[in-house]
Design a protein around this motif. Sequence first.
Motif, PDB file in Angstrom:
ATOM      1  N   THR A 120       1.002   3.901  -3.107  1.00 13.04           N
ATOM      2  CA  THR A 120       0.536   5.275  -2.916  1.00 13.04           C
ATOM      3  C   THR A 120       1.674   6.288  -2.855  1.00 13.04           C
ATOM      4  O   THR A 120       1.420   7.482  -2.727  1.00 13.04           O
ATOM      5  N   ALA A 121       2.913   5.819  -2.965  1.00 13.95           N
ATOM      6  CA  ALA A 121       4.050   6.759  -2.947  1.00 13.95           C
ATOM      7  C   ALA A 121       3.912   7.734  -4.097  1.00 13.95           C
ATOM      8  O   ALA A 121       3.493   7.375  -5.193  1.00 13.95           O
ATOM      9  N   SER A 141       0.830  -1.206   0.000  1.00 13.07           N
ATOM     10  CA  SER A 141       0.000   0.000   0.000  1.00 13.07           C
ATOM     11  C   SER A 141       0.863   1.253   0.000  1.00 13.07           C
ATOM     12  O   SER A 141       0.616   2.204  -0.743  1.00 13.07           O
ATOM     13  N   ARG A 142       1.916   1.235   0.818  1.00 14.49           N
ATOM     14  CA  ARG A 142       2.835   2.379   0.849  1.00 14.49           C
ATOM     15  C   ARG A 142       3.520   2.574  -0.505  1.00 14.49           C
ATOM     16  O   ARG A 142       3.661   3.684  -0.985  1.00 14.49           O
TER      17      ARG A 142
END
Length: 185
Positions: free
Chosen positions: A180-181, A176-177
């Motif tokens: 969405t970066a 997820s990180r």
Amino acid sequence: MRLPVTPIAAYLLVLGWASIPFAPAEPVLVGAGSYAAIGALHLPFVIAAAATGSLASDLAKYAIGRAAGPAMLERLSRRESGARAVEWIESRARRIGPAVIVPSYFVPFGVVAATLLCGALRMRLGPVIVSSTVGAALWSAMFVLLGYAGGAVTHNPLTGALLALPIALAIGALLSRVATARTPG
């Protein structure tokens, strides 16, 4: 340890649970993968059932997005995590179209927002189906295989699922990180 239901019932449970639009299916996928590790279920069938259920869920959310449009996205945006997902998805969907569905599988509320948004923006159904199929297959395979690994290590499906679930959730958070970066341009 034996499967508490027949294999057919287990596959139908995986398919059914993965098709519920707003229900977290990851624990069910991890558990089914863990049972596949001991031979109670066939791994490809578990992945196929999960991906098929997820695709059905995506198509239902797409139809809701087409019918409800902006009002549905407004409602989803009321929650902080939903608002972040809608913003992230909308910025990418306007650039790359339905392909945004694939990485959205790894963003909390992402696939919900992506499929609703694709419907609300009246994107063509064919590319939505292709993107949802790819995303559902990757997502299903990841969680089922993590459960399989847990079951293979422990030789017990319940212990394997308990071992694999926190790892699966941590990997999901990491993906997820990454998804969405901020990317340039």
